[in-house]
Design a protein around this motif. Structure first.
Motif, PDB file in Angstrom:
ATOM      1  N   ALA A  11      -3.692   8.790  -7.891  1.00  0.00           N
ATOM      2  CA  ALA A  11      -2.641   8.070  -7.163  1.00  0.00           C
ATOM      3  C   ALA A  11      -3.233   7.078  -6.169  1.00  0.00           C
ATOM      4  O   ALA A  11      -2.619   6.041  -5.866  1.00  0.00           O
ATOM      5  CB  ALA A  11      -1.731   9.065  -6.436  1.00  0.00           C
ATOM      6  N   LEU A  12      -4.432   7.363  -5.645  1.00  0.00           N
ATOM      7  CA  LEU A  12      -5.063   6.475  -4.669  1.00  0.00           C
ATOM      8  C   LEU A  12      -5.511   5.152  -5.287  1.00  0.00           C
ATOM      9  O   LEU A  12      -5.762   4.179  -4.562  1.00  0.00           O
ATOM     10  CB  LEU A  12      -6.267   7.179  -4.028  1.00  0.00           C
ATOM     11  CG  LEU A  12      -5.956   8.464  -3.263  1.00  0.00           C
ATOM     12  CD1 LEU A  12      -7.236   9.073  -2.706  1.00  0.00           C
ATOM     13  CD2 LEU A  12      -4.962   8.200  -2.138  1.00  0.00           C
ATOM     14  N   LEU A  13      -5.632   5.103  -6.617  1.00  0.00           N
ATOM     15  CA  LEU A  13      -6.000   3.858  -7.281  1.00  0.00           C
ATOM     16  C   LEU A  13      -4.849   2.853  -7.290  1.00  0.00           C
ATOM     17  O   LEU A  13      -5.072   1.649  -7.437  1.00  0.00           O
ATOM     18  CB  LEU A  13      -6.444   4.137  -8.716  1.00  0.00           C
ATOM     19  CG  LEU A  13      -7.709   4.983  -8.880  1.00  0.00           C
ATOM     20  CD1 LEU A  13      -7.948   5.291 -10.359  1.00  0.00           C
ATOM     21  CD2 LEU A  13      -8.916   4.256  -8.303  1.00  0.00           C
ATOM     22  N   GLY A  14      -3.617   3.348  -7.128  1.00  0.00           N
ATOM     23  CA  GLY A  14      -2.457   2.468  -7.137  1.00  0.00           C
ATOM     24  C   GLY A  14      -2.476   1.426  -6.023  1.00  0.00           C
ATOM     25  O   GLY A  14      -2.315   0.226  -6.287  1.00  0.00           O
ATOM     26  N   PRO A  15      -2.656   1.839  -4.753  1.00  0.00           N
ATOM     27  CA  PRO A  15      -2.731   0.845  -3.675  1.00  0.00           C
ATOM     28  C   PRO A  15      -3.840  -0.174  -3.886  1.00  0.00           C
ATOM     29  O   PRO A  15      -3.659  -1.362  -3.592  1.00  0.00           O
ATOM     30  CB  PRO A  15      -2.987   1.708  -2.434  1.00  0.00           C
ATOM     31  CG  PRO A  15      -2.396   3.035  -2.769  1.00  0.00           C
ATOM     32  CD  PRO A  15      -2.639   3.219  -4.231  1.00  0.00           C
ATOM     33  N   LEU A  16      -4.986   0.271  -4.391  1.00  0.00           N
ATOM     34  CA  LEU A  16      -6.094  -0.661  -4.640  1.00  0.00           C
ATOM     35  C   LEU A  16      -5.679  -1.719  -5.659  1.00  0.00           C
ATOM     36  O   LEU A  16      -5.873  -2.927  -5.439  1.00  0.00           O
ATOM     37  CB  LEU A  16      -7.310   0.116  -5.140  1.00  0.00           C
ATOM     38  CG  LEU A  16      -8.543  -0.723  -5.514  1.00  0.00           C
ATOM     39  CD1 LEU A  16      -9.058  -1.478  -4.294  1.00  0.00           C
ATOM     40  CD2 LEU A  16      -9.636   0.158  -6.105  1.00  0.00           C
ATOM     41  N   ALA A  17      -5.086  -1.291  -6.770  1.00  0.00           N
ATOM     42  CA  ALA A  17      -4.670  -2.235  -7.809  1.00  0.00           C
ATOM     43  C   ALA A  17      -3.575  -3.165  -7.302  1.00  0.00           C
ATOM     44  O   ALA A  17      -3.590  -4.374  -7.577  1.00  0.00           O
ATOM     45  CB  ALA A  17      -4.184  -1.467  -9.040  1.00  0.00           C
ATOM     46  N   SER A  50       0.900  -0.718 -11.233  1.00  0.00           N
ATOM     47  CA  SER A  50       0.562  -1.056  -9.854  1.00  0.00           C
ATOM     48  C   SER A  50       0.190  -2.530  -9.717  1.00  0.00           C
ATOM     49  O   SER A  50       0.541  -3.190  -8.735  1.00  0.00           O
ATOM     50  CB  SER A  50      -0.598  -0.175  -9.356  1.00  0.00           C
ATOM     51  OG  SER A  50      -0.239   1.186  -9.382  1.00  0.00           O
ATOM     52  N   ILE A  51      -0.529  -3.044 -10.726  1.00  0.00           N
ATOM     53  CA  ILE A  51      -0.859  -4.476 -10.729  1.00  0.00           C
ATOM     54  C   ILE A  51       0.427  -5.300 -10.800  1.00  0.00           C
ATOM     55  O   ILE A  51       0.593  -6.290 -10.080  1.00  0.00           O
ATOM     56  CB  ILE A  51      -1.791  -4.811 -11.909  1.00  0.00           C
ATOM     57  CG1 ILE A  51      -3.165  -4.160 -11.692  1.00  0.00           C
ATOM     58  CG2 ILE A  51      -1.942  -6.315 -12.078  1.00  0.00           C
ATOM     59  CD1 ILE A  51      -4.099  -4.279 -12.884  1.00  0.00           C
ATOM     60  N   ALA A  52       1.349  -4.879 -11.658  1.00  0.00           N
ATOM     61  CA  ALA A  52       2.623  -5.579 -11.777  1.00  0.00           C
ATOM     62  C   ALA A  52       3.425  -5.490 -10.482  1.00  0.00           C
ATOM     63  O   ALA A  52       4.124  -6.439 -10.110  1.00  0.00           O
ATOM     64  CB  ALA A  52       3.426  -4.992 -12.937  1.00  0.00           C
ATOM     65  N   ILE A  54       0.831  -1.206   0.000  1.00  0.00           N
ATOM     66  CA  ILE A  54       0.000   0.000   0.000  1.00  0.00           C
ATOM     67  C   ILE A  54       0.865   1.256   0.000  1.00  0.00           C
ATOM     68  O   ILE A  54       0.655   2.190  -0.784  1.00  0.00           O
ATOM     69  CB  ILE A  54      -0.955  -0.003   1.206  1.00  0.00           C
ATOM     70  CG1 ILE A  54      -2.011  -1.104   1.049  1.00  0.00           C
ATOM     71  CG2 ILE A  54      -1.644   1.357   1.361  1.00  0.00           C
ATOM     72  CD1 ILE A  54      -2.844  -1.337   2.293  1.00  0.00           C
ATOM     73  N   LEU A  55       1.867   1.280   0.881  1.00  0.00           N
ATOM     74  CA  LEU A  55       2.717   2.463   0.997  1.00  0.00           C
ATOM     75  C   LEU A  55       3.541   2.690  -0.272  1.00  0.00           C
ATOM     76  O   LEU A  55       3.659   3.819  -0.760  1.00  0.00           O
ATOM     77  CB  LEU A  55       3.646   2.320   2.206  1.00  0.00           C
ATOM     78  CG  LEU A  55       2.976   2.419   3.578  1.00  0.00           C
ATOM     79  CD1 LEU A  55       3.983   2.155   4.694  1.00  0.00           C
ATOM     80  CD2 LEU A  55       2.336   3.797   3.773  1.00  0.00           C
TER      81      LEU A  55
END
Length: 237
Positions: free
Chosen positions: A165-171, A110-112, A7-8
């Motif tokens: 940018a907040l979508l990155g932790p979710l993915a 982010s998925i990768a 997440i971080l």
């Protein structure tokens, strides 16, 4: 603990986009030739960082759990899907196209990243660093383009980048939780992202980085890739 780390890292990588936008907002460089050279060098640096992510992390890790023909299939499919998305964005040119283009890079990255942690090892940390290095010039460039092509105020653009940018932790978390027990799927995901990223580098980043009768931007790409090599060797040691 590992989920918190993912997440971080994905959040920090994503926050490079609004940081790049803030740098573009504050940019006051003269003479004009120096401003142009710096801007193109920053774009090229991001391209170099992305190439190093493909060459040092995504492809080497991605081919480990797949036969050759399957690995090539997912790599080529990633490039094809990004090409089709590029065609659609070009056909429906709006101010939102730039945001969608940024997300089309950041979400697969982010998925990768989540997939890299699912495989174990230290490459997840390196990939997070390289994504952050790439998102900084992408946010820088996207901010300038949106300011010229839309009526959005600067603060609104920076806020939109922050929300993206907040979508990155979710993915990243979804990728890690769902894919951790399926190394072949993880490898496919990483190769798909690698193919798409490589398409983006040569379709969008490299053409924008070029500047006639200036030689700084290509060295920016070299420095970006060098950062990837440095991180790879430090983590390996």
């Amino acid at each position: 603990m590992l989920l918190l780390k993912i997440i971080l890292l994905t959040l920090l990588a994503g926050m490079s986009m609004p940081l790049g936008a803030m740098l573009a907002r504050a940019e006051k460089i003269h003479p004009r030739w120096l401003e142009q050279e710096l801007r193109h060098s920053i774009i090229a640096f991001g391209g170099g960082a992305l190439l190093s992510a493909v060459a040092l992390v995504l492809v080497p890790d991605g081919v480990q759990h797949l036969p050759t023909e399957v690995a090539l299939y997912w790599f080529l499919l990633g490039g094809l899907v990004f090409m089709l998305l590029d065609v659609l964005l070009n056909r429906f040119k709006t101010s939102a196209s730039q945001l969608v283009a940024m997300l089309s890079d950041f979400i697969p990255e982010s998925i990768a990243l989540g997939a890299a942690f699912a495989l174990g090892g230290s490459n997840g940390l390196l990939l997070a660093l390289l994504i952050a290095l790439q998102n900084l010039p992408e946010g820088f460039n996207a901010f300038r383009e949106l300011r010229h092509s839309s009526h959005y105020p600067a603060n609104r653009i920076i806020l939109m980048f922050t929300m993206m940018a907040l979508l990155g932790p979710l993915a990243g978390v979804v990728s890690y939780v769902w894919l951790a027990d399926y190394p072949a799927v993880v490898s496919s995901t990483m190769l798909f992202a690698a193919g798409g990223i490589l398409y983006s580098v040569f379709q969008d980043i490299a053409p924008q980085a070029r500047l006639k009768r200036h030689w700084g931007p290509p060295m920016g790409a070299v420095f970006g890739f060098a950062f990837g090599i440095l991180g790879h060797m430090m983590l390996a040691a």
